[in-house]
Design a protein around this motif. Sequence first.
Motif, PDB file in Angstrom:
ATOM      1  N   PHE A  45       0.823  -1.214   0.000  1.00 44.42           N
ATOM      2  CA  PHE A  45       0.000   0.000   0.000  1.00 44.42           C
ATOM      3  C   PHE A  45       0.855   1.261   0.000  1.00 44.42           C
ATOM      4  O   PHE A  45       0.487   2.268  -0.603  1.00 44.42           O
ATOM      5  CB  PHE A  45      -0.952   0.020   1.205  1.00 44.42           C
ATOM      6  N   LEU A  68      -9.210  -5.779  -0.676  1.00 42.46           N
ATOM      7  CA  LEU A  68      -8.587  -4.462  -0.629  1.00 42.46           C
ATOM      8  C   LEU A  68      -7.886  -4.076  -1.933  1.00 42.46           C
ATOM      9  O   LEU A  68      -7.683  -2.893  -2.211  1.00 42.46           O
ATOM     10  CB  LEU A  68      -7.587  -4.399   0.533  1.00 42.46           C
ATOM     11  N   LEU A  69      -7.499  -5.087  -2.717  1.00 43.60           N
ATOM     12  CA  LEU A  69      -6.865  -4.854  -4.010  1.00 43.60           C
ATOM     13  C   LEU A  69      -7.573  -5.678  -5.073  1.00 43.60           C
ATOM     14  O   LEU A  69      -8.280  -6.636  -4.759  1.00 43.60           O
ATOM     15  CB  LEU A  69      -5.383  -5.257  -3.987  1.00 43.60           C
ATOM     16  N   GLY A 104     -10.315  -0.859  -0.268  1.00 44.70           N
ATOM     17  CA  GLY A 104      -8.885  -0.667  -0.066  1.00 44.70           C
ATOM     18  C   GLY A 104      -8.531   0.805   0.065  1.00 44.70           C
ATOM     19  O   GLY A 104      -7.696   1.187   0.893  1.00 44.70           O
ATOM     20  N   HIS A 138      -6.870   2.543   3.253  1.00 42.29           N
ATOM     21  CA  HIS A 138      -5.637   3.312   3.073  1.00 42.29           C
ATOM     22  C   HIS A 138      -5.779   4.726   3.628  1.00 42.29           C
ATOM     23  O   HIS A 138      -4.850   5.246   4.265  1.00 42.29           O
ATOM     24  CB  HIS A 138      -5.244   3.334   1.596  1.00 42.29           C
ATOM     25  N   THR A 194      -6.102  -0.474  -5.919  1.00 39.18           N
ATOM     26  CA  THR A 194      -6.971  -0.600  -4.751  1.00 39.18           C
ATOM     27  C   THR A 194      -8.428  -0.658  -5.180  1.00 39.18           C
ATOM     28  O   THR A 194      -8.820  -0.078  -6.191  1.00 39.18           O
ATOM     29  CB  THR A 194      -6.785   0.578  -3.772  1.00 39.18           C
TER      30      THR A 194
END
Length: 151
Positions: free
Chosen positions: A43, A79-80, A100, A104, A96
Amino acid sequence: MTETASNLPRLLGEAKRWFDDALFTGMEAAGERPVTVAQAAVFSVLPAEGCTISEIARRIGVRRQTVHQAVHGLIGMGLLEQIPDPASARNRLVRTTAEGARVHRRAQATLTVIEDVLAQRIGAASTGELRRLLSLPWGEPPRVQVPPGDT
């Protein structure tokens, strides 16, 4: 036996662990699912438009297989995601998801609070100077050799 002064890489590593511990504790307290250090590193270098696993590995400085494992764990957490690269039919981009991006943003806000705590502990001027010094260009790593008599 006397204790020798810590070398700079060790001190930098300990500082990184301090931030990681505070970040992970803060995120867990906020109800977020835990991630590994490798997943958090993904990230930290992933641009908004996404990039390839190879590019992430280059930015972090680890093997592609390490990033592949971290990315697929984050994909499993929602998240991705991976999408076809519009510039190359052979590549896939990692980016993302909406979830995500939310996580973040929370991590970034948590890091801001952690930096404020550090500024309270060591002083705002010291924290600013630390950021300034670490932001200076260091150039390529030197290729040095210790003379035989110095080992």
